[in-house]
Design an enzyme around this catalytic site. Sequence first.
Site, PDB file in Angstrom:
ATOM      1  N   LYS A 161     -42.691  -7.023  -5.487  1.00  0.00           N
ATOM      2  CA  LYS A 161     -43.263  -7.707  -6.648  1.00  0.00           C
ATOM      3  C   LYS A 161     -43.523  -6.655  -7.723  1.00  0.00           C
ATOM      4  O   LYS A 161     -44.311  -5.734  -7.517  1.00  0.00           O
ATOM      5  CB  LYS A 161     -44.560  -8.421  -6.277  1.00  0.00           C
ATOM      6  CG  LYS A 161     -45.205  -9.130  -7.466  1.00  0.00           C
ATOM      7  CD  LYS A 161     -46.570  -9.679  -7.113  1.00  0.00           C
ATOM      8  CE  LYS A 161     -47.228 -10.270  -8.368  1.00  0.00           C
ATOM      9  NZ  LYS A 161     -48.636 -10.636  -8.128  1.00  0.00           N
ATOM     10  N   ASN A 217     -54.856 -15.353  -4.805  1.00  0.00           N
ATOM     11  CA  ASN A 217     -55.611 -14.298  -4.144  1.00  0.00           C
ATOM     12  C   ASN A 217     -57.106 -14.484  -4.397  1.00  0.00           C
ATOM     13  O   ASN A 217     -57.859 -14.836  -3.499  1.00  0.00           O
ATOM     14  CB  ASN A 217     -55.137 -12.924  -4.645  1.00  0.00           C
ATOM     15  CG  ASN A 217     -55.838 -11.767  -3.963  1.00  0.00           C
ATOM     16  OD1 ASN A 217     -56.708 -11.944  -3.122  1.00  0.00           O
ATOM     17  ND2 ASN A 217     -55.479 -10.559  -4.343  1.00  0.00           N
ATOM     18  N   GLY A 264     -54.607 -16.326 -11.824  1.00  0.00           N
ATOM     19  CA  GLY A 264     -55.483 -17.209 -12.574  1.00  0.00           C
ATOM     20  C   GLY A 264     -55.741 -18.567 -11.963  1.00  0.00           C
ATOM     21  O   GLY A 264     -56.647 -19.279 -12.389  1.00  0.00           O
TER      22      GLY A 264
END
Length: 263
Positions: free
Chosen positions: A103, A212, A191
């Site tokens: 990532k 997360n 978010g």
Amino acid sequence: MTDNIIEKDRDPLILGGHTFTSRFILGSGKYSLDLIHAAVEQADAQIITLALRRANEGGLANILDYIPEHVTLLPNTSGARNADEAVRIARLARAAGCGDFVKIEVIHDTKYLLPDNTETVKATEILAKEGFVVMPYMYPDLNAARDLADAGAACIMPLAAPIGTNKGLCTKDFIQILIDEIDLPVIVDAGIGRPSQACEAMEMGAAAIMANTAIATAGDVPAMAHAFKLAIESGRQAYLAGLGRTLDKQASASSPLTGFLHD
């Protein structure tokens, strides 16, 4: 399950030629190590992110010991401020045995932590040519998304809101443009604060959700991971079913307004 409900194994998420039945990617950056395994189990996640610097926590515990073997590792380039640093971190992660998935995170804005799309494209092009399955975190901009697709990205990961804020789908309209225009899986990242927001993103046509902070800061981490799992699956089923119409200027009775009983 009835025949018209699509089972997960008949609706796979494909990234870089790899097939997954779960559409929930779990972040690990804010968890205590003893909760990682439980969260993965309750989320039914098949991909989990980790920062290379967290592979060993002070020499006392290794996060890899808490991630089930069947889960694909997604090392991120957290801390990279430009493309060169991101590429170096990705190569180190692969050399450390974390596989070919990466990532890309390139962030030099320390206040809002917004990704640098230009440097992200540069890193993606280099790493894709080296055989990495590149999953770039990006600000939802159509031109940048097109550049990432051309650079060889396996998907795009637009932010829903500034990372760690739990504010939800602040960039909803821009994410919808990417879903409509980019022929790559769109994984909503950063978010998302509630299962309902994850469900809404999936109803829009997102391919997967990365979460997360919403889980790591919940009162019951495993229970919240399970709630996100259910919300993501529900949103996917709703998208595949086709959402009902919306009427802006009038109502429409759901039951007949004629044919009442008469004396």
